[in-house]
Write a protein that holds these residues in place. Structure first.
Motif, PDB file in Angstrom:
ATOM      1  N   MET A 133     -60.374 -42.510  -5.054  1.00 38.25           N
ATOM      2  CA  MET A 133     -61.166 -41.611  -5.901  1.00 38.25           C
ATOM      3  C   MET A 133     -61.115 -42.108  -7.331  1.00 38.25           C
ATOM      4  O   MET A 133     -60.041 -42.280  -7.905  1.00 38.25           O
ATOM      5  CB  MET A 133     -60.623 -40.184  -5.818  1.00 38.25           C
ATOM      6  N   ASP A 134     -62.280 -42.386  -7.924  1.00 35.84           N
ATOM      7  CA  ASP A 134     -62.344 -42.891  -9.287  1.00 35.84           C
ATOM      8  C   ASP A 134     -62.284 -41.744 -10.286  1.00 35.84           C
ATOM      9  O   ASP A 134     -63.010 -40.755 -10.161  1.00 35.84           O
ATOM     10  CB  ASP A 134     -63.632 -43.685  -9.507  1.00 35.84           C
ATOM     11  N   ALA A 135     -61.397 -41.879 -11.278  1.00 31.85           N
ATOM     12  CA  ALA A 135     -61.293 -40.915 -12.381  1.00 31.85           C
ATOM     13  C   ALA A 135     -61.400 -39.474 -11.906  1.00 31.85           C
ATOM     14  O   ALA A 135     -62.357 -38.778 -12.231  1.00 31.85           O
ATOM     15  CB  ALA A 135     -62.371 -41.200 -13.423  1.00 31.85           C
ATOM     16  N   PRO A 136     -60.447 -38.993 -11.128  1.00 29.98           N
ATOM     17  CA  PRO A 136     -60.510 -37.618 -10.633  1.00 29.98           C
ATOM     18  C   PRO A 136     -60.406 -36.601 -11.762  1.00 29.98           C
ATOM     19  O   PRO A 136     -59.765 -36.849 -12.784  1.00 29.98           O
ATOM     20  CB  PRO A 136     -59.299 -37.530  -9.704  1.00 29.98           C
ATOM     21  N   LYS A 137     -61.037 -35.462 -11.552  1.00 29.60           N
ATOM     22  CA  LYS A 137     -60.935 -34.353 -12.495  1.00 29.60           C
ATOM     23  C   LYS A 137     -59.744 -33.499 -12.067  1.00 29.60           C
ATOM     24  O   LYS A 137     -59.708 -33.006 -10.933  1.00 29.60           O
ATOM     25  CB  LYS A 137     -62.218 -33.537 -12.502  1.00 29.60           C
ATOM     26  N   ILE A 138     -58.802 -33.341 -12.969  1.00 31.02           N
ATOM     27  CA  ILE A 138     -57.537 -32.687 -12.638  1.00 31.02           C
ATOM     28  C   ILE A 138     -57.302 -31.487 -13.544  1.00 31.02           C
ATOM     29  O   ILE A 138     -57.365 -31.605 -14.774  1.00 31.02           O
ATOM     30  CB  ILE A 138     -56.361 -33.680 -12.765  1.00 31.02           C
ATOM     31  N   SER A 139     -57.035 -30.341 -12.929  1.00 30.34           N
ATOM     32  CA  SER A 139     -56.740 -29.120 -13.677  1.00 30.34           C
ATOM     33  C   SER A 139     -55.269 -28.767 -13.495  1.00 30.34           C
ATOM     34  O   SER A 139     -54.800 -28.614 -12.361  1.00 30.34           O
ATOM     35  CB  SER A 139     -57.615 -27.957 -13.191  1.00 30.34           C
ATOM     36  N   VAL A 140     -54.543 -28.663 -14.606  1.00 37.20           N
ATOM     37  CA  VAL A 140     -53.131 -28.314 -14.578  1.00 37.20           C
ATOM     38  C   VAL A 140     -52.999 -26.845 -14.968  1.00 37.20           C
ATOM     39  O   VAL A 140     -53.261 -26.473 -16.120  1.00 37.20           O
ATOM     40  CB  VAL A 140     -52.316 -29.205 -15.531  1.00 37.20           C
ATOM     41  N   ILE A 141     -52.623 -26.023 -14.002  1.00 37.93           N
ATOM     42  CA  ILE A 141     -52.466 -24.593 -14.243  1.00 37.93           C
ATOM     43  C   ILE A 141     -50.994 -24.316 -14.527  1.00 37.93           C
ATOM     44  O   ILE A 141     -50.153 -24.331 -13.635  1.00 37.93           O
ATOM     45  CB  ILE A 141     -52.934 -23.762 -13.028  1.00 37.93           C
ATOM     46  N   GLY A 142     -50.689 -24.091 -15.785  1.00 34.96           N
ATOM     47  CA  GLY A 142     -49.309 -23.907 -16.209  1.00 34.96           C
ATOM     48  C   GLY A 142     -48.892 -25.009 -17.155  1.00 34.96           C
ATOM     49  O   GLY A 142     -48.422 -26.047 -16.714  1.00 34.96           O
ATOM     50  N   PRO A 143     -49.093 -24.828 -18.471  1.00 32.88           N
ATOM     51  CA  PRO A 143     -48.855 -25.902 -19.446  1.00 32.88           C
ATOM     52  C   PRO A 143     -47.445 -25.939 -20.014  1.00 32.88           C
ATOM     53  O   PRO A 143     -47.248 -26.228 -21.191  1.00 32.88           O
ATOM     54  CB  PRO A 143     -49.881 -25.574 -20.540  1.00 32.88           C
ATOM     55  N   GLY A 144     -46.447 -25.637 -19.174  1.00 37.85           N
ATOM     56  CA  GLY A 144     -45.066 -25.697 -19.632  1.00 37.85           C
ATOM     57  C   GLY A 144     -44.557 -27.128 -19.682  1.00 37.85           C
ATOM     58  O   GLY A 144     -45.327 -28.077 -19.695  1.00 37.85           O
ATOM     59  N   ALA A 145     -43.228 -27.285 -19.663  1.00 40.59           N
ATOM     60  CA  ALA A 145     -42.627 -28.613 -19.787  1.00 40.59           C
ATOM     61  C   ALA A 145     -43.036 -29.537 -18.649  1.00 40.59           C
ATOM     62  O   ALA A 145     -43.392 -30.699 -18.871  1.00 40.59           O
ATOM     63  CB  ALA A 145     -41.104 -28.491 -19.844  1.00 40.59           C
ATOM     64  N   MET A 146     -43.005 -29.043 -17.414  1.00 42.80           N
ATOM     65  CA  MET A 146     -43.365 -29.895 -16.288  1.00 42.80           C
ATOM     66  C   MET A 146     -44.862 -30.148 -16.243  1.00 42.80           C
ATOM     67  O   MET A 146     -45.307 -31.241 -15.866  1.00 42.80           O
ATOM     68  CB  MET A 146     -42.884 -29.282 -14.980  1.00 42.80           C
ATOM     69  N   GLY A 147     -45.657 -29.148 -16.621  1.00 43.56           N
ATOM     70  CA  GLY A 147     -47.101 -29.353 -16.699  1.00 43.56           C
ATOM     71  C   GLY A 147     -47.431 -30.444 -17.699  1.00 43.56           C
ATOM     72  O   GLY A 147     -48.272 -31.312 -17.435  1.00 43.56           O
ATOM     73  N   GLU A 148     -46.756 -30.414 -18.844  1.00 42.68           N
ATOM     74  CA  GLU A 148     -46.968 -31.452 -19.849  1.00 42.68           C
ATOM     75  C   GLU A 148     -46.500 -32.807 -19.339  1.00 42.68           C
ATOM     76  O   GLU A 148     -47.137 -33.837 -19.599  1.00 42.68           O
ATOM     77  CB  GLU A 148     -46.232 -31.103 -21.142  1.00 42.68           C
ATOM     78  N   ALA A 149     -45.376 -32.836 -18.601  1.00 42.44           N
ATOM     79  CA  ALA A 149     -44.875 -34.091 -18.050  1.00 42.44           C
ATOM     80  C   ALA A 149     -45.896 -34.710 -17.108  1.00 42.44           C
ATOM     81  O   ALA A 149     -46.095 -35.930 -17.100  1.00 42.44           O
ATOM     82  CB  ALA A 149     -43.560 -33.857 -17.313  1.00 42.44           C
ATOM     83  N   ILE A 150     -46.558 -33.871 -16.316  1.00 45.94           N
ATOM     84  CA  ILE A 150     -47.580 -34.373 -15.397  1.00 45.94           C
ATOM     85  C   ILE A 150     -48.756 -34.945 -16.179  1.00 45.94           C
ATOM     86  O   ILE A 150     -49.263 -36.026 -15.868  1.00 45.94           O
ATOM     87  CB  ILE A 150     -48.041 -33.247 -14.455  1.00 45.94           C
ATOM     88  N   ILE A 151     -49.206 -34.214 -17.187  1.00 45.94           N
ATOM     89  CA  ILE A 151     -50.314 -34.694 -18.014  1.00 45.94           C
ATOM     90  C   ILE A 151     -49.965 -36.034 -18.654  1.00 45.94           C
ATOM     91  O   ILE A 151     -50.750 -36.990 -18.624  1.00 45.94           O
ATOM     92  CB  ILE A 151     -50.674 -33.657 -19.095  1.00 45.94           C
ATOM     93  N   ALA A 152     -48.765 -36.114 -19.238  1.00 42.99           N
ATOM     94  CA  ALA A 152     -48.337 -37.356 -19.888  1.00 42.99           C
ATOM     95  C   ALA A 152     -48.291 -38.506 -18.895  1.00 42.99           C
ATOM     96  O   ALA A 152     -48.707 -39.624 -19.197  1.00 42.99           O
ATOM     97  CB  ALA A 152     -46.966 -37.156 -20.539  1.00 42.99           C
ATOM     98  N   GLY A 153     -47.799 -38.225 -17.677  1.00 43.38           N
ATOM     99  CA  GLY A 153     -47.708 -39.264 -16.659  1.00 43.38           C
ATOM    100  C   GLY A 153     -49.073 -39.742 -16.201  1.00 43.38           C
ATOM    101  O   GLY A 153     -49.303 -40.943 -16.028  1.00 43.38           O
TER     102      GLY A 153
END
Length: 283
Positions: free
Chosen positions: A1-21
């Motif tokens: 899948m090219d450039a998937p659209k990803i929604s992170v529900i819950g912007p806490g520490a782990m949510g931010e870690a996922i975004i950063a990764g």
């Protein structure tokens, strides 16, 4: 899948870690990532740092998403799932890192079948975590690989066929950093008690723990064999280890991890009893 659209529900520490990764590994561009939660200041902070789309409406945040990541606290999950029921795109993959939340329960409340359940740990925030994960039967081969890439952006990942391993992983590796930090804190305090300045004690303990872990990983020997290497008969290590064994150190660790395992199982039940309004945690 090219450039998937990803929604992170819950912007806490782990949510931010996922975004950063995700962004660090180039899995998708920032404009394809949405961070959603009730705290406007928090999602705006993530926008300014990472360039992601900030939202406070979870249902709107998942529109058109290829992947929906649930990174909320267990006490908040019931409300979040109620708000998302019927709103997640049918073709989307839902990836949950919520402790204690089983796949059948999430599937029933979300009315969605393609699900992954994962348990990362705190070092994921620097890309050095370990994540145990499993997937429902409805997850496609493409989605399975996408989940592996997302979780791999947090560090190492281990796929398991049986979901019951997730509660075990929660107790062992998910909560594991807390045990290590407590052990390090005790060692640092002991060093200060001996007479070291705290900064030197912290440096000695940090490198000792880091080096010991790397040494173990490199040697691939049983921990007992490595312990014996540094335990001379009648020496200082032997004296210290005798005291630890006498104090029940090994048993205390085992019982602590078992307690965490039991609590992980209870969390799935507790979240149905607790009112979300009584939790001070962020979504």
């Amino acid at each position: 899948m090219d450039a998937p659209k990803i929604s992170v529900i819950g912007p806490g520490a782990m949510g931010e870690a996922i975004i950063a990764g995700l962004l660090r590994d180039g899995l998708t561009p920032a404009q394809h990532v949405t961070a959603s939660g009730p705290d406007v200041e928090r999602v705006e902070e993530l926008r300014s740092v990472y360039g992601v789309r900030p939202m406070t409406d979870n249902a709107a945040a998942v529109e058109g998403a290829d992947v929906v990541i649930l990174s909320v606290k267990p006490q908040r999950l019931e409300r979040v799932l109620s708000g998302l029921c019927g709103k997640v795109p049918p073709q989307a993959l839902v990836l949950s890192i919520v402790a204690g939340a089983a796949l059948p329960s999430i599937s029933e409340r979300l009315q969605h079948k393609a699900l992954v359940r994962a348990m990362p740990n705190t070092p994921a925030q620097i890309g050095e975590g370990i994540t145990v994960w499993t997937a429902s039967a409805a997850v496609s081969t493409e989605q399975h690989e996408l989940a592996r890439c997302i979780l791999g952006a947090l560090g190492s990942e281990i796929f398991v066929e049986e979901e019951n391993y997730l509660d075990m992983a929660t107790a062992l590796s998910g909560s594991g950093p807390a045990y290590v930090f407590l052990f390090m804190e005790a060692m640092v305090d002991a060093g200060v008690h001996l007479g070291f300045p705290r900064r030197i004690a912290e440096q000695l303990v940090t490198q000792t723990v880091r080096g010991s872990a790397d040494y173990f990983a490199g040697r691939k020997s049983h921990p007992a064999a490595l312990r014996n290497e540094v335990t001379s008969p009648g020496g200082t290590s032997a004296a210290a280890l005798y005291y630890l064994e006498k104090a029940g150190f090994r048993t205390a660790i085992s019982r602590a991890i078992w307690a965490a395992y039991e609590r992980s199982q209870e969390l799935g039940k507790d979240k149905h009893r607790k009112s979300p309004e009584n939790s001070a945690e962020r979504d």
